[in-house]
Enzyme design. Structure first.
Site, PDB file in Angstrom:
ATOM      1  N   ASN A  45      42.023  48.259  55.177  1.00 34.84           N
ATOM      2  CA  ASN A  45      40.665  47.393  55.016  1.00 34.84           C
ATOM      3  C   ASN A  45      40.679  46.271  55.759  1.00 34.84           C
ATOM      4  O   ASN A  45      39.805  45.374  55.722  1.00 34.84           O
ATOM      5  CB  ASN A  45      39.647  47.575  53.692  1.00 34.84           C
ATOM      6  CG  ASN A  45      40.197  47.020  52.700  1.00 34.84           C
ATOM      7  OD1 ASN A  45      41.033  46.651  52.972  1.00 34.84           O
ATOM      8  ND2 ASN A  45      39.605  46.347  51.993  1.00 34.84           N
ATOM      9  N   TYR A  93      48.474  42.101  42.593  1.00 32.84           N
ATOM     10  CA  TYR A  93      47.076  43.285  42.746  1.00 32.84           C
ATOM     11  C   TYR A  93      48.108  43.385  41.283  1.00 32.84           C
ATOM     12  O   TYR A  93      47.010  44.619  40.884  1.00 32.84           O
ATOM     13  CB  TYR A  93      47.842  44.010  43.390  1.00 32.84           C
ATOM     14  CG  TYR A  93      46.823  43.769  44.829  1.00 32.84           C
ATOM     15  CD1 TYR A  93      45.472  43.664  45.302  1.00 32.84           C
ATOM     16  CD2 TYR A  93      47.415  43.826  45.750  1.00 32.84           C
ATOM     17  CE1 TYR A  93      45.105  43.381  46.438  1.00 32.84           C
ATOM     18  CE2 TYR A  93      47.199  44.095  46.820  1.00 32.84           C
ATOM     19  CZ  TYR A  93      46.016  43.897  47.463  1.00 32.84           C
ATOM     20  OH  TYR A  93      45.227  43.743  48.694  1.00 32.84           O
ATOM     21  N   LYS A 124      45.885  42.616  56.750  1.00 31.22           N
ATOM     22  CA  LYS A 124      47.674  43.162  56.003  1.00 31.22           C
ATOM     23  C   LYS A 124      48.094  44.331  57.072  1.00 31.22           C
ATOM     24  O   LYS A 124      47.197  44.108  58.161  1.00 31.22           O
ATOM     25  CB  LYS A 124      46.434  44.570  55.456  1.00 31.22           C
ATOM     26  CG  LYS A 124      45.443  44.223  53.633  1.00 31.22           C
ATOM     27  CD  LYS A 124      44.508  45.201  53.371  1.00 31.22           C
ATOM     28  CE  LYS A 124      43.678  44.144  52.561  1.00 31.22           C
ATOM     29  NZ  LYS A 124      43.365  45.160  51.376  1.00 31.22           N
ATOM     30  N   ARG A 160      35.338  44.127  58.371  1.00 31.07           N
ATOM     31  CA  ARG A 160      35.770  45.573  57.784  1.00 31.07           C
ATOM     32  C   ARG A 160      34.730  46.493  58.770  1.00 31.07           C
ATOM     33  O   ARG A 160      34.945  47.719  58.871  1.00 31.07           O
ATOM     34  CB  ARG A 160      35.824  45.830  56.198  1.00 31.07           C
ATOM     35  CG  ARG A 160      36.627  44.896  55.804  1.00 31.07           C
ATOM     36  CD  ARG A 160      37.011  45.097  54.754  1.00 31.07           C
ATOM     37  NE  ARG A 160      38.128  43.932  54.131  1.00 31.07           N
ATOM     38  CZ  ARG A 160      37.314  43.805  52.549  1.00 31.07           C
ATOM     39  NH1 ARG A 160      36.661  43.235  51.841  1.00 31.07           N
ATOM     40  NH2 ARG A 160      39.539  43.178  51.973  1.00 31.07           N
ATOM     41  N   PHE A 214      44.803  54.378  42.172  1.00 29.43           N
ATOM     42  CA  PHE A 214      45.540  53.698  43.658  1.00 29.43           C
ATOM     43  C   PHE A 214      46.485  52.698  44.048  1.00 29.43           C
ATOM     44  O   PHE A 214      47.269  52.709  45.025  1.00 29.43           O
ATOM     45  CB  PHE A 214      44.224  53.263  44.941  1.00 29.43           C
ATOM     46  CG  PHE A 214      43.838  52.621  44.095  1.00 29.43           C
ATOM     47  CD1 PHE A 214      43.443  51.050  44.687  1.00 29.43           C
ATOM     48  CD2 PHE A 214      42.107  52.592  44.067  1.00 29.43           C
ATOM     49  CE1 PHE A 214      43.199  50.231  43.904  1.00 29.43           C
ATOM     50  CE2 PHE A 214      41.336  51.568  43.335  1.00 29.43           C
ATOM     51  CZ  PHE A 214      42.047  49.821  44.104  1.00 29.43           C
ATOM     52  N   HIS A 270      42.378  40.803  53.441  1.00 26.12           N
ATOM     53  CA  HIS A 270      42.158  40.991  51.496  1.00 26.12           C
ATOM     54  C   HIS A 270      41.476  38.665  52.243  1.00 26.12           C
ATOM     55  O   HIS A 270      41.791  37.856  52.483  1.00 26.12           O
ATOM     56  CB  HIS A 270      43.573  40.948  50.993  1.00 26.12           C
ATOM     57  CG  HIS A 270      43.133  39.357  49.632  1.00 26.12           C
ATOM     58  ND1 HIS A 270      43.256  40.110  48.680  1.00 26.12           N
ATOM     59  CD2 HIS A 270      43.502  37.848  49.167  1.00 26.12           C
ATOM     60  CE1 HIS A 270      42.899  39.686  47.825  1.00 26.12           C
ATOM     61  NE2 HIS A 270      43.425  38.185  47.790  1.00 26.12           N
ATOM     62  N   GLU A 326      45.942  32.690  44.140  1.00 28.95           N
ATOM     63  CA  GLU A 326      46.500  33.216  44.662  1.00 28.95           C
ATOM     64  C   GLU A 326      47.279  32.637  46.043  1.00 28.95           C
ATOM     65  O   GLU A 326      48.543  32.751  46.538  1.00 28.95           O
ATOM     66  CB  GLU A 326      45.675  34.354  45.882  1.00 28.95           C
ATOM     67  CG  GLU A 326      45.290  35.333  44.492  1.00 28.95           C
ATOM     68  CD  GLU A 326      44.081  36.035  45.256  1.00 28.95           C
ATOM     69  OE1 GLU A 326      43.680  37.531  44.934  1.00 28.95           O
ATOM     70  OE2 GLU A 326      43.339  35.859  46.786  1.00 28.95           O
ATOM     71  N   THR A 360      34.285  45.810  50.624  1.00 29.59           N
ATOM     72  CA  THR A 360      35.483  46.060  49.924  1.00 29.59           C
ATOM     73  C   THR A 360      36.242  47.669  51.053  1.00 29.59           C
ATOM     74  O   THR A 360      36.436  47.936  51.763  1.00 29.59           O
ATOM     75  CB  THR A 360      35.913  46.640  48.528  1.00 29.59           C
ATOM     76  OG1 THR A 360      35.839  45.635  47.901  1.00 29.59           O
ATOM     77  CG2 THR A 360      37.319  47.202  48.426  1.00 29.59           C
TER      78      THR A 360
HETATM   79  P1  ATP Z   1      40.913  42.546  48.582  1.00 36.23           P
HETATM   80  O1  ATP Z   1      41.683  42.109  47.015  1.00 36.23           O
HETATM   81  O2  ATP Z   1      41.887  43.415  49.291  1.00 36.23           O
HETATM   82  O3  ATP Z   1      39.974  41.482  48.868  1.00 36.23           O
HETATM   83  P2  ATP Z   1      38.618  43.212  47.328  1.00 36.23           P
HETATM   84  O4  ATP Z   1      38.817  42.315  46.332  1.00 36.23           O
HETATM   85  O5  ATP Z   1      37.213  43.707  47.752  1.00 36.23           O
HETATM   86  O6  ATP Z   1      39.759  43.390  48.062  1.00 36.23           O
HETATM   87  P3  ATP Z   1      39.566  45.130  45.044  1.00 36.23           P
HETATM   88  O7  ATP Z   1      39.093  46.358  44.410  1.00 36.23           O
HETATM   89  O8  ATP Z   1      40.403  43.787  44.639  1.00 36.23           O
HETATM   90  O9  ATP Z   1      39.199  44.600  46.505  1.00 36.23           O
HETATM   91  O10 ATP Z   1      40.634  46.403  45.653  1.00 36.23           O
HETATM   92  C1  ATP Z   1      41.541  45.631  46.542  1.00 36.23           C
HETATM   93  C2  ATP Z   1      42.347  46.381  47.233  1.00 36.23           C
HETATM   94  O11 ATP Z   1      42.646  47.433  46.953  1.00 36.23           O
HETATM   95  C3  ATP Z   1      40.897  47.065  48.319  1.00 36.23           C
HETATM   96  O12 ATP Z   1      41.005  45.832  49.443  1.00 36.23           O
HETATM   97  C4  ATP Z   1      41.281  48.554  49.236  1.00 36.23           C
HETATM   98  O13 ATP Z   1      42.007  48.315  49.835  1.00 36.23           O
HETATM   99  C5  ATP Z   1      42.473  49.500  47.324  1.00 36.23           C
HETATM  100  N1  ATP Z   1      41.254  49.978  47.514  1.00 36.23           N
HETATM  101  C6  ATP Z   1      40.783  49.423  46.717  1.00 36.23           C
HETATM  102  N2  ATP Z   1      39.749  50.682  45.540  1.00 36.23           N
HETATM  103  C7  ATP Z   1      40.396  51.446  46.385  1.00 36.23           C
HETATM  104  C8  ATP Z   1      40.552  52.936  46.938  1.00 36.23           C
HETATM  105  N3  ATP Z   1      39.441  53.547  45.862  1.00 36.23           N
HETATM  106  N4  ATP Z   1      41.250  53.381  46.927  1.00 36.23           N
HETATM  107  C9  ATP Z   1      42.198  53.229  48.104  1.00 36.23           C
HETATM  108  N5  ATP Z   1      42.699  51.577  47.943  1.00 36.23           N
HETATM  109  C10 ATP Z   1      41.233  51.014  46.948  1.00 36.23           C
END
Ligand code: ATP
Length: 137
Positions: free
Chosen positions: A112, A49, A9, A102, A57, A115, A126, A91
């Site tokens: 974080n 996304y 990211k 992370r 968010f 991805h 993806e 996450t």
């Molecule tokens: P990624 O898809 O980035 O690997 P993930 O699958 O672990 O992450 P998801 O729940 O799909 O988690 O969320 C995607 C991304 O959205 C997270 O990586 C984070 O950057 C962001 N995100 C998730 N929850 C929050 C939150 N509560 N506040 C801000 N950003 C969030």
């Protein structure tokens, strides 16, 4: 072999962590099959996304992910999807153990670092979204 999509990211790029993070997946034994440096469009990020479109968010996430370049990658190897997620940690960096990407490099869920696809089906979706077939070696 199984493939997964990983994406460094903008915070990882900005902080100069590209090499440190890629090194962990190489050391584990996964094979890098595609990589590119991209300033992603809002359209691409919204598609990436799309499952999170209803989250509070979502807009901030899309804006942030488009704020600077990302490193999009495809990695291959036995159990790549689950093992790469394990290398990344949870996450929420606050719940990620030291030793994970992370856990070692971040403190905020909105920053974080990297991805990783959460299933083989998601990985395939993806990879198609971010890469053309001829970009995979
Ligand atoms: P990624 O898809 O980035 O690997 P993930 O699958 O672990 O992450 P998801 O729940 O799909 O988690 O969320 C995607 C991304 O959205 C997270 O990586 C984070 O950057 C962001 N995100 C998730 N929850 C929050 C939150 N509560 N506040 C801000 N950003 C969030």
């Amino acid at each position: 072999g199984e493939r997964t999509f990983l994406m460094l990211k903008p915070d990882a790029v900005h902080r100069g962590l590209i090499a440190d993070i890629i090194k962990r997946f190489e050391q584990k034994g996964f094979k890098l099959v595609a990589m590119k440096f991209v300033k992603a469009s809002e359209e691409l990020l919204k598609k990436h996304y799309e499952e999170l479109a209803q989250k509070p968010f979502f807009n901030g996430l899309v804006k942030y992910m488009g704020s600077g370049p990302v490193v999009a990658m495809v990695w291959e190897g036995l159990g790549a999807v689950a093992t790469c997620r394990a290398i990344l940690g949870e996450t929420d960096p606050a719940k990620s153990k030291p030793g994970t990407v992370r856990g070692d490099f971040s403190i905020h869920i909105g920053r974080n670092i990297c991805h990783g696809s959460d299933s083989v089906d998601t990985a395939n979706r993806e990879i198609k979204l971010w890469f053309k077939d001829e970009e995979l070696v």
